[in-house]
Design a protein around this motif. Structure first.
Motif, PDB file in Angstrom:
ATOM      1  N   ASN A   1     -27.289  -4.337   6.725  1.00  0.00           N
ATOM      2  CA  ASN A   1     -26.384  -3.509   5.840  1.00  0.00           C
ATOM      3  C   ASN A   1     -26.781  -2.113   5.932  1.00  0.00           C
ATOM      4  OD1 ASN A   1     -24.551  -5.273   4.598  1.00  0.00           O
ATOM      5  ND2 ASN A   1     -25.652  -5.567   2.769  1.00  0.00           N
ATOM      6  N   GLU A   2     -28.010  -1.803   6.134  1.00  0.00           N
ATOM      7  CA  GLU A   2     -28.549  -0.336   6.471  1.00  0.00           C
ATOM      8  C   GLU A   2     -28.067   0.117   7.596  1.00  0.00           C
ATOM      9  OE1 GLU A   2     -32.726  -0.391   5.955  1.00  0.00           O
ATOM     10  OE2 GLU A   2     -32.799  -0.953   3.722  1.00  0.00           O
TER      11      GLU A   2
ATOM     12  N   GLU B   1     -24.418   0.934   7.217  1.00  0.00           N
ATOM     13  CA  GLU B   1     -24.129   2.292   6.326  1.00  0.00           C
ATOM     14  C   GLU B   1     -24.447   3.226   7.242  1.00  0.00           C
ATOM     15  OE1 GLU B   1     -26.848   1.551   3.081  1.00  0.00           O
ATOM     16  OE2 GLU B   1     -25.563   0.061   2.210  1.00  0.00           O
TER      17      GLU B   1
ATOM     18  N   LYS C   1     -14.396  -0.062   5.889  1.00  0.00           N
ATOM     19  CA  LYS C   1     -15.342  -1.155   5.445  1.00  0.00           C
ATOM     20  C   LYS C   1     -14.703  -2.317   5.971  1.00  0.00           C
ATOM     21  CE  LYS C   1     -16.667  -0.093   0.558  1.00  0.00           C
ATOM     22  NZ  LYS C   1     -16.342  -0.536  -0.821  1.00  0.00           N
TER      23      LYS C   1
ATOM     24  N   TYR D   1     -18.182  -4.345   6.027  1.00  0.00           N
ATOM     25  CA  TYR D   1     -19.004  -4.097   5.037  1.00  0.00           C
ATOM     26  C   TYR D   1     -18.645  -4.790   3.895  1.00  0.00           C
ATOM     27  CZ  TYR D   1     -22.410  -1.214   2.441  1.00  0.00           C
ATOM     28  OH  TYR D   1     -23.343  -0.713   1.713  1.00  0.00           O
ATOM     29  N   GLU D   2     -19.425  -5.331   3.083  1.00  0.00           N
ATOM     30  CA  GLU D   2     -19.277  -5.914   1.675  1.00  0.00           C
ATOM     31  C   GLU D   2     -18.057  -6.777   1.935  1.00  0.00           C
ATOM     32  OE1 GLU D   2     -20.948  -3.207  -1.529  1.00  0.00           O
ATOM     33  OE2 GLU D   2     -19.186  -2.434  -0.669  1.00  0.00           O
TER      34      GLU D   2
END
Length: 105
Positions: free
Chosen positions: A4-5, A8, A99, A104-105
């Motif tokens: 995730n990092e 991001e 996203k 992402y998410e």
């Protein structure tokens, strides 16, 4: 967590994301400045030349300052609504697209 990092960081470094953030910040600053200018002009007139706002229109009892104050409040609400509408219609779509692109998410 590390994955995730990385995502991001990739999103933050994306040119489209950077342009979106700059445009959103410019838009927000412009609208904020217009609201502040409107309030400061009204307060300045009320402080330094209250006789202007104390004038009545014709034979009416209500001073002109009352509808002007209401107009300042209503315009502030409208400017807030414009910000919300543009953000939802334009900036949030770009965020959702990014996203989805980066999963992402």
């Amino acid at each position: 967590m590390q994955n995730n990092e990385n995502i991001e960081v990739a999103i933050i470094q994306n040119t489209q994301f950077k342009n979106m953030v700059k445009a959103r910040n410019r838009f927000a600053m412009c609208l904020s400045f217009s609201v502040l200018l409107m309030y400061f002009i009204f307060i300045g007139i009320a402080s330094f030349s209250p006789q202007i706002l104390a004038q009545t229109l014709g034979d009416r009892v209500m001073p002109i300052g009352m509808p002007i104050a209401a107009l300042v409040i209503i315009l502030s609400w409208l400017i807030t609504g414009i910000y919300i509408y543009i953000t939802n219609q334009y900036f949030d779509r770009i965020k959702a697209k990014l996203k989805q692109e980066y999963q992402y998410e």
